[in-house]
Design an enzyme around this catalytic site. Sequence first.
Site, PDB file in Angstrom:
ATOM      1  N   SER A 149      11.970  -5.701 -26.645  1.00 14.53           N
ATOM      2  CA  SER A 149      11.567  -4.426 -27.238  1.00 14.53           C
ATOM      3  C   SER A 149      10.092  -4.587 -27.604  1.00 14.53           C
ATOM      4  O   SER A 149       9.620  -5.717 -27.795  1.00 14.53           O
ATOM      5  CB  SER A 149      12.376  -4.179 -28.518  1.00 14.53           C
ATOM      6  OG  SER A 149      11.798  -3.149 -29.291  1.00 14.53           O
ATOM      7  N   TYR A 169      17.064  -6.888 -36.094  1.00 22.92           N
ATOM      8  CA  TYR A 169      16.677  -6.452 -34.736  1.00 22.92           C
ATOM      9  C   TYR A 169      15.345  -7.082 -34.353  1.00 22.92           C
ATOM     10  O   TYR A 169      15.195  -7.634 -33.253  1.00 22.92           O
ATOM     11  CB  TYR A 169      16.588  -4.924 -34.727  1.00 22.92           C
ATOM     12  CG  TYR A 169      16.347  -4.309 -33.361  1.00 22.92           C
ATOM     13  CD1 TYR A 169      17.409  -4.032 -32.506  1.00 22.92           C
ATOM     14  CD2 TYR A 169      15.056  -3.991 -32.935  1.00 22.92           C
ATOM     15  CE1 TYR A 169      17.196  -3.464 -31.259  1.00 22.92           C
ATOM     16  CE2 TYR A 169      14.835  -3.425 -31.695  1.00 22.92           C
ATOM     17  CZ  TYR A 169      15.902  -3.149 -30.856  1.00 22.92           C
ATOM     18  OH  TYR A 169      15.684  -2.585 -29.619  1.00 22.92           O
TER      19      TYR A 169
END
Length: 285
Positions: A149, A169
Amino acid sequence: MGRVQDKVVFITGAARGQGRAHALRLAEEGADIIAVDLCAQIDSVGYPLASAEDLEETASQVEKLGRSIVTSTVDVRDPAGLQAAVTAGVAELGRLDAVVAQAGIAPINNPAGQAFIDAVTVDFNGVVNAVEAALPYLPDGGSIVATGSAAALLPPTHDGTPDAGKLGYSFAKRSVAAFVNDLAIVLAPRRIRVNAVHPTNTNTPMLNSDPMYQVFRPDLDHPKREDALKAFESMTAMGLPYVEPSDIAAAVLFLLSDESRYVTGAQLRVDAGVIINRRLPQPQF
Ligand SMILES: NC(=O)c1ccc[n+]([C@@H]2O[C@H](COP(=O)([O-])OP(=O)(O)OC[C@H]3O[C@@H](n4cnc5c(N)ncnc54)[C@H](O)[C@@H]3O)[C@@H](O)[C@H]2O)c1
């Protein structure tokens, strides 16, 4: 001939979103697919994960393209389950050439410690488990792609009220980036390439979700998609709110094709300029 003609690709999180886009794009270019997905909910995640029907829909669309697919319902936190899925897929399709480890969750806007643990075990351990399941079958010259990401390339942030899921995350994605870098070194002598793709916001159910709107618009009580779009846009140098799953699939296709046969250890950003917009020092792996 297709760009990945007759290769067999193992994809995690293939029921919908980017995973489905990868399965379809690779099938269009001649690949057969081993697909897994959880097809169930994880309590810390504030939006619905994919269903068994979604995974069936991916399979049906791959078959309409004239390619084969073997599906299994497996949690990427379950190494034995992944190994059984890969073994079954190889038994049916005859070989394995590549892995796309991209199943993921964003248990964001959640202060519970479990949200941090779930993000790490799915988004990082799940990548390691997928690679572990595939490695015994990968031939020299194989290809591994993990989905990180833009968050993997940015420092963790919190504003004094820790969002455990968001921190988890970020930790998991930074760990994916480092894992890819170091695994690339280990597997280079066999010419097995290991690369990461780092998407910006991508138009999938993960992004189009209430927890994501809330994280991007903390100033509102119950923000809607239209409230979040401006905040999404402000992230990218190109002024886009998000890219499409097909944009990420194009990068994955390149990294699985022989066109990229000497590309390894890459941290390929498909981010419409999120990282260049930040002017931050880049992580040194
Ligand atoms: N959508 C975005 O804005 C965005 C941005 C950057 C990175 N990513 C990453 O892209 C990847 C794909 O996400 P997406 O955008 O397609 O979201 P998505 O929610 O549409 O798809 C994720 C898929 O993973 C599956 N999954 C979740 N947990 C699983 C588990 N434990 N075992 C097996 N399958 C599981 C889900 O059921 C779902 O089908 C993820 O790694 C995500 O972190 C997404």
